[in-house]
Design a protein around this motif. Structure first.
Motif, short mmCIF file in Angstrom:
data_model
loop_
_atom_site.label_atom_id
_atom_site.label_comp_id
_atom_site.label_asym_id
_atom_site.label_seq_id
_atom_site.Cartn_x
_atom_site.Cartn_y
_atom_site.Cartn_z
N VAL A 53 -3.77 -8.05 6.03
CA VAL A 53 -4.77 -6.98 6.04
C VAL A 53 -4.10 -5.77 5.39
CG1 VAL A 53 -6.21 -5.48 7.45
CG2 VAL A 53 -5.86 -7.86 8.13
N VAL A 54 -4.75 -5.21 4.38
CA VAL A 54 -4.16 -4.11 3.61
C VAL A 54 -5.07 -2.89 3.69
CG1 VAL A 54 -3.36 -3.36 1.33
CG2 VAL A 54 -3.08 -5.75 2.03
N LEU A 55 -4.46 -1.72 4.01
CA LEU A 55 -5.16 -0.44 3.98
C LEU A 55 -4.36 0.50 3.09
CD1 LEU A 55 -5.41 -1.51 7.20
CD2 LEU A 55 -6.73 0.59 7.35
N THR A 56 -5.07 1.35 2.36
CA THR A 56 -4.39 2.30 1.49
C THR A 56 -4.94 3.70 1.68
OG1 THR A 56 -5.95 1.86 -0.32
CG2 THR A 56 -3.93 0.56 -0.28
N ILE A 57 -4.06 4.68 1.40
CA ILE A 57 -4.43 6.09 1.34
C ILE A 57 -3.96 6.59 -0.01
CG2 ILE A 57 -3.92 8.41 2.21
CD1 ILE A 57 -5.61 7.06 4.16
N ASP A 58 -4.85 7.14 -0.80
CA ASP A 58 -4.47 7.70 -2.09
C ASP A 58 -3.92 9.10 -1.90
OD1 ASP A 58 -5.28 5.44 -3.50
OD2 ASP A 58 -7.35 6.15 -3.62
N GLY A 59 -3.20 9.59 -2.92
CA GLY A 59 -2.67 10.94 -2.87
C GLY A 59 -1.18 10.96 -2.65
N ASP A 60 -0.59 12.16 -2.82
CA ASP A 60 0.86 12.30 -2.75
C ASP A 60 1.42 11.90 -1.39
OD1 ASP A 60 0.83 13.19 -5.31
OD2 ASP A 60 1.11 15.31 -4.83
N ALA A 61 0.71 12.20 -0.32
CA ALA A 61 1.22 11.91 1.03
C ALA A 61 0.55 10.68 1.62
CB ALA A 61 1.01 13.12 1.94
N GLY A 62 0.05 9.84 0.75
CA GLY A 62 -0.59 8.62 1.23
C GLY A 62 0.37 7.45 1.25
N GLY A 63 -0.19 6.27 1.15
CA GLY A 63 0.65 5.08 1.17
C GLY A 63 -0.18 3.83 1.39
N THR A 64 0.53 2.73 1.60
CA THR A 64 -0.09 1.44 1.81
C THR A 64 0.46 0.82 3.08
OG1 THR A 64 -0.33 1.06 -0.57
CG2 THR A 64 -0.45 -0.88 0.86
N LEU B 226 4.30 -3.63 7.21
CA LEU B 226 5.11 -2.95 6.20
C LEU B 226 4.34 -1.70 5.81
CD1 LEU B 226 6.18 -5.97 3.94
CD2 LEU B 226 7.45 -4.95 5.82
N PHE B 227 4.90 -0.53 6.09
CA PHE B 227 4.26 0.72 5.70
C PHE B 227 5.04 1.29 4.52
CE2 PHE B 227 3.90 5.40 5.99
CZ PHE B 227 2.56 5.49 5.65
N ILE B 228 4.37 1.48 3.40
CA ILE B 228 5.03 1.88 2.16
C ILE B 228 4.45 3.22 1.72
CG2 ILE B 228 5.61 1.19 -0.19
CD1 ILE B 228 4.77 -1.70 0.74
N PRO B 229 5.13 4.33 2.05
CA PRO B 229 4.62 5.65 1.65
C PRO B 229 4.67 5.83 0.14
CG PRO B 229 6.27 5.83 3.39
CD PRO B 229 6.35 4.44 2.84
N ASN B 230 3.76 6.65 -0.38
CA ASN B 230 3.81 7.00 -1.80
C ASN B 230 5.06 7.83 -2.10
OD1 ASN B 230 1.44 5.65 -2.18
ND2 ASN B 230 0.17 7.46 -2.52
N PRO B 231 5.52 7.85 -3.36
CA PRO B 231 6.81 8.48 -3.68
C PRO B 231 6.95 9.93 -3.26
CG PRO B 231 6.03 7.19 -5.53
CD PRO B 231 4.91 7.21 -4.53
N LYS B 232 5.90 10.74 -3.38
CA LYS B 232 6.03 12.17 -3.13
C LYS B 232 5.91 12.54 -1.66
CE LYS B 232 4.55 13.61 -7.73
NZ LYS B 232 3.59 14.42 -8.53
#
Length: 201
Positions: A67-78, A186-192
């Motif tokens: 099950v995959v959820l995503t948040i877009d944006g600098d402080a988001g992630g997958t 597995l929580f993978i934050p966006n780079p920024k």
């Protein structure tokens, strides 16, 4: 509750503290959702060289249910919630108090049970980070996937790989009583997100 480890980067310590609290909230939510059967612990928050990801997180070469959820944006992630066939089917059956299905095809009810589980867990993690960085997150609807774990992980890491040779990974383990289950977050934050976390300190 938590035996997680970090390396010495300042933003990892901040993220570790945030995710420790989020894991506690998620564990409480899972306990309610599963009738007190399931809890979870945060294992690690660390930066891993991109070329070492497959070795560090051995998802195997068998297809997984995710099950995959995503948040877009600098402080988001997958957030990727992974199950093997046995554990995914077992969770769905226990939630609806049914026998474990042996039909090769997953029913919409089974898929819905896992997607709602992912939604509950994802909201706990995303909300904890949103409070810290004072942002409002709107996660995507949970997506039900059956694929090879390394393929999904590679796609989730693509954005980080464009910015750094190291990737930030958080891993969580699920427990049924004292028994360790073969499902993980597995929580993978966006780079920024590191910049946002340091600004929030």
């Amino acid at each position: 509750m938590d035996t997680a480890s970090t390396n010495h980067s300042p933003h990892l310590h901040v993220l570790h503290d945030v995710l420790t609290a989020a894991t506690y909230e998620a564990s409480s939510a899972m306990s309610v959702w599963t009738g007190g059967k399931i809890s979870l612990t945060l294992d690690c928050v660390r930066e891993v060289p991109l070329e070492s990801i497959s070795e560090e997180f051995d998802l195997g070469m068998e297809p997984l249910t995710m099950v995959v959820l995503t948040i877009d944006g600098d402080a988001g992630g997958t957030m990727i919630l992974t199950f093997d066939e046995e554990n995914g089917r077992g969770l769905a059956a226990s939630l609806f108090k049914q026998e474990v299905s042996t039909d090769p095809e997953w029913t919409e009810t089974e898929k819905s049970a896992l997607m709602e589980t992912g939604n509950i867990l994802g909201c706990a993690y995303f909300n904890a980070i949103a409070r810290l960085v004072q942002a409002e997150f709107v996660p995507s609807p949970p997506a039900f996937l059956q694929d090879y774990g390394p393929c999904v992980l590679e796609q989730a890491l693509m954005l980080q790989a464009q910015c750094s040779y190291d990737v930030l990974i958080c891993q969580t383990t699920f427990l049924k009583g004292e028994e360790k289950l073969n499902w993980h977050i597995l929580f993978i934050p966006n780079p920024k997100i590191g910049d946002a976390l340091q600004s929030a300190q």
